[in-house]
Design an enzyme around this catalytic site. Sequence first.
Site, PDB file in Angstrom:
ATOM      1  N   CYS A  76      -3.684  -6.742  -0.343  1.00  0.00           N
ATOM      2  CA  CYS A  76      -4.700  -5.727  -0.023  1.00  0.00           C
ATOM      3  C   CYS A  76      -6.073  -6.211  -0.489  1.00  0.00           C
ATOM      4  O   CYS A  76      -6.571  -7.209   0.007  1.00  0.00           O
ATOM      5  CB  CYS A  76      -4.304  -4.378  -0.622  1.00  0.00           C
ATOM      6  N   HIS A 178       0.746  -3.565   2.170  1.00  0.00           N
ATOM      7  CA  HIS A 178       1.432  -3.511   0.878  1.00  0.00           C
ATOM      8  C   HIS A 178       2.908  -3.847   1.052  1.00  0.00           C
ATOM      9  O   HIS A 178       3.697  -2.960   1.366  1.00  0.00           O
ATOM     10  CB  HIS A 178       1.283  -2.123   0.255  1.00  0.00           C
ATOM     11  N   GLU A 180       5.014  -4.304  -1.175  1.00  0.00           N
ATOM     12  CA  GLU A 180       5.783  -3.561  -2.189  1.00  0.00           C
ATOM     13  C   GLU A 180       6.062  -2.126  -1.753  1.00  0.00           C
ATOM     14  O   GLU A 180       6.843  -1.425  -2.388  1.00  0.00           O
ATOM     15  CB  GLU A 180       5.053  -3.612  -3.537  1.00  0.00           C
TER      16      GLU A 180
END
Lengths: 197, 251
Positions: A76, A178, A180
């Site tokens: 990001c 993202h 994650e």
Amino acid sequence: MVGIIDYEAGNIRSVVNALKVLGVQYVVSNNLNELMKATKIILPGVGEARSAMLSLQRVGLIEWIKNLNVPFLGICLGMQILFESSTERNTTCLGIVNGTIDHFSVANKKLKIPHMGWNDVHIIRDSPLFAHIPSGTYFYFVHSYFAPRTDVTIGETTYGVPFASAIHYKNFYGVQFHPEKSSTSGLQLLKNFVELC
Amino acid sequence: MLTKRIIPCLDVKNGRTVKGTNFLNLRDAGDPVELGARYSDEGADELVFLDISATLEGRSTFLSMVERVAEAIHIPFTVGGGIRTIDDIVKALDAGADKVSLNSAALANPDLINQASKRVGTQSVVVAIDVKRSGTTWTVWTKAGTEPTGRDALVWSREVVERGAGELLVTSMDRDGTTSGYDIELLQVLSECVSVPIIASGGAGTMYHALEAIVHGKADAVLAASIFHYQKIKIKELKQFLHSHGIPVRV
């Protein structure tokens, strides 16, 4: 061991949780001596470009990052600051890759900003980062500024305007989304970074 | 293309999901983490966990649940219910939530929205608005829909966006629990008046209702609880249905 740079830009916990699931050894630190022991570096980031650059400067990591030769993944904002500059508070960034980060409103006035949600990533150049991940896979995005498409772009996404959603230059990788927070596809990408990059 | 989001909502009391569920093959459907993981596997795009505990112990149980959710589930999630102060917001995000949802506290102290968005960014601040129709307008209610505020829903929506709300979660109290469909007119009017994403809530009963909220209501996301809990609609099927009607969804 993966070194996660802790520069008070948030979202470190999610990255840590994802690495835990993958069974990867990691250290979270902003200390140069600690980070130098790592064989891979992740720079997460939610927040704003100028504060992020100032935090990195404060902990004395800027020159070290620029001269890294271990694999590096910026997530990001961590990807955005690899570019030369950002129009977000006119910030000079790391300048590892060419180009300027711009606000979505410059490209398209009618967009809802931030660009938030799941969008598809089109892989335009082979990279170990996208091993076992088909082109067109959805990842989770949250951002108001976007990276230009250049010769380091490996993944492209469109939100009002096509932009670089993944980059690769030498040992530097970056993703705008993202991983994650992108379910199994995101975990696969992180696994790729740890195992293949 | 940016997809429309499907968001199951889980009500949590003292660390347990309420509104019993019909899930088979779950060891413990009362465990919010296990239920959330199941939804994530089925293709939910985000999750919302609402704390309806009335006690302090309940609240601290909720925070530890947030930590467990963040460890086990790798999609974005919002937490709401009982968030009163900046400290509550920071604690929830530190525990691993991606967004917080503010409702009564924002009505009592609208400046909380400004402070929150400044501190954690607009992308992490959702304002939940419970509304009831009165003639041709809608009024905002507070305290879990038990007290009218006298505020007009459109005026309040504009205000919260100006103050820094990154998203609106709009529940039609008239439709909530009826399974008769979302209040499409409300969604239409709201999406015309604000520039942030709108999550439609209250009234989902069929897959068609979700389609209608997206196509006619211009909602960016649809939220539902009971239809998913009771498996009246499976998330995968709903996404396939929307996809077959030309809606961009993550399938």
